[in-house]
Motif scaffolding. Structure first.
Motif, short mmCIF file in Angstrom:
data_model
loop_
_atom_site.label_atom_id
_atom_site.label_comp_id
_atom_site.label_asym_id
_atom_site.label_seq_id
_atom_site.Cartn_x
_atom_site.Cartn_y
_atom_site.Cartn_z
N PRO A 1 -0.61 -15.20 0.84
CA PRO A 1 -1.52 -15.62 1.92
C PRO A 1 -1.17 -14.95 3.26
CG PRO A 1 -0.81 -17.53 0.65
CD PRO A 1 0.01 -16.35 0.17
N GLU A 2 0.11 -14.68 3.48
CA GLU A 2 0.53 -14.01 4.71
C GLU A 2 0.01 -12.58 4.75
OE1 GLU A 2 2.93 -17.44 3.82
OE2 GLU A 2 2.73 -15.62 2.61
N GLN A 3 0.07 -11.88 3.62
CA GLN A 3 -0.48 -10.53 3.58
C GLN A 3 -1.99 -10.55 3.79
OE1 GLN A 3 0.59 -8.23 0.11
NE2 GLN A 3 2.67 -7.85 0.85
N GLU A 4 -2.67 -11.53 3.21
CA GLU A 4 -4.12 -11.63 3.41
C GLU A 4 -4.44 -11.82 4.89
OE1 GLU A 4 -8.06 -14.16 2.02
OE2 GLU A 4 -6.08 -15.06 1.73
N ALA A 5 -3.73 -12.74 5.55
CA ALA A 5 -3.98 -13.01 6.97
C ALA A 5 -3.71 -11.77 7.82
CB ALA A 5 -3.12 -14.18 7.44
N THR A 6 -2.62 -11.07 7.53
CA THR A 6 -2.30 -9.84 8.27
C THR A 6 -3.38 -8.79 8.04
OG1 THR A 6 0.07 -10.30 8.15
CG2 THR A 6 -0.58 -8.01 8.57
N ALA A 7 -3.82 -8.64 6.81
CA ALA A 7 -4.85 -7.64 6.49
C ALA A 7 -6.15 -7.97 7.22
CB ALA A 7 -5.08 -7.58 4.99
N ARG A 8 -6.55 -9.23 7.24
CA ARG A 8 -7.77 -9.62 7.96
C ARG A 8 -7.65 -9.30 9.45
NH1 ARG A 8 -11.35 -11.96 4.77
NH2 ARG A 8 -10.65 -13.02 2.86
N GLN A 9 -6.48 -9.56 10.00
CA GLN A 9 -6.26 -9.29 11.43
C GLN A 9 -6.32 -7.78 11.72
OE1 GLN A 9 -2.45 -10.60 12.94
NE2 GLN A 9 -3.28 -10.82 15.00
N VAL A 10 -5.65 -6.99 10.89
CA VAL A 10 -5.63 -5.54 11.10
C VAL A 10 -7.03 -4.96 10.91
CG1 VAL A 10 -4.71 -3.34 10.26
CG2 VAL A 10 -3.18 -5.30 10.57
N TYR B 1 4.57 -5.12 7.02
CA TYR B 1 3.31 -4.98 6.29
C TYR B 1 2.21 -4.50 7.24
CZ TYR B 1 -0.52 -6.19 3.10
OH TYR B 1 -1.63 -6.15 2.29
N ARG B 2 2.22 -5.01 8.46
CA ARG B 2 1.26 -4.57 9.48
C ARG B 2 1.38 -3.07 9.71
NH1 ARG B 2 -1.75 -5.44 13.87
NH2 ARG B 2 -1.92 -7.68 13.68
N ASP B 3 2.60 -2.56 9.83
CA ASP B 3 2.79 -1.12 10.02
C ASP B 3 2.21 -0.33 8.85
OD1 ASP B 3 4.16 -1.47 12.43
OD2 ASP B 3 6.13 -1.41 11.48
N ILE B 4 2.46 -0.82 7.64
CA ILE B 4 1.94 -0.15 6.44
C ILE B 4 0.42 -0.10 6.49
CG2 ILE B 4 1.65 -0.48 3.94
CD1 ILE B 4 4.68 -1.26 3.93
#
Length: 177
Positions: A103-112, A67-70
């Motif tokens: 919630p994992e996607q939200e956390a990754t999105a906030r980090q990116v 998801y991070r790569d995306i």
């Protein structure tokens, strides 16, 4: 195992064309999300009255592409600093938005987003919201760039984004692309 990402970054044809070439992506579909009426038409969305964004729904295998790569690709192929605009496309339907599915996607999105803030000269204004009702766009919008690569908008707007993706992420292009 399949995960879903739902992203809006201007015209859905641009995002669809890029993500169709990304290794690990199983399917990309253009559609609408974030609005106030059920089953909107393209014309209704373009009016700006429905509140929908043009989005792509990406089905991907997280063992092949993260998801991070995306999201890193997402922030490379569109301008997340312009409000309701991408190039000549203007209106709320062209806003930069990430609809997270967990919630994992939200956390990754906030980090990116925080990491990408250092890359852009202006503040990132990408909307981050939980996934909302999604509506598939009309059939003629699906696979648009593949079917109409020489159409004016495709040649001058979509093709450069695909070329940028191919240049910057050549190691991530699916073999059959």
């Amino acid at each position: 195992m399949t995960e879903i990402a739902t992203l809006g970054g201007g015209c859905f044809w641009c995002l669809e064309a890029v993500y169709q070439e990304l290794s690990g992506v199983q399917h990309v579909e253009s559609g609408y999300s974030g609005g106030s009426i059920a089953n909107p038409s393209y014309e209704e969305v373009c009016s700006g009255a429905t509140g929908h964004a043009e989005v792509v729904r990406i089905s991907f295998d997280p063992t092949q592409v993260s998801y991070r790569d995306i999201l890193e690709i997402f922030f490379t192929i569109h301008d997340p600093t312009t409000l309701n605009r991408q190039g000549a496309d203007q209106g709320t339907q062209y806003r930069s938005v990430i609809y997270y599915h967990s919630p994992e996607q939200e956390a990754t999105a906030r980090q990116v987003i925080a990491e990408m803030a250092c890359v852009w000269d202006a503040p990132i204004i990408t909307e981050l919201s939980p996934v909302q009702t999604y509506y598939k766009a009309e059939d003629y919008h699906q696979n648009y760039f593949r079917q109409h690569p020489l159409q004016g908008y495709c040649a001058f707007t979509v093709a450069p984004k695909v070329a940028k993706f191919r240049k910057m992420f050549s190691d991530r292009i699916r073999p059959e692309a």
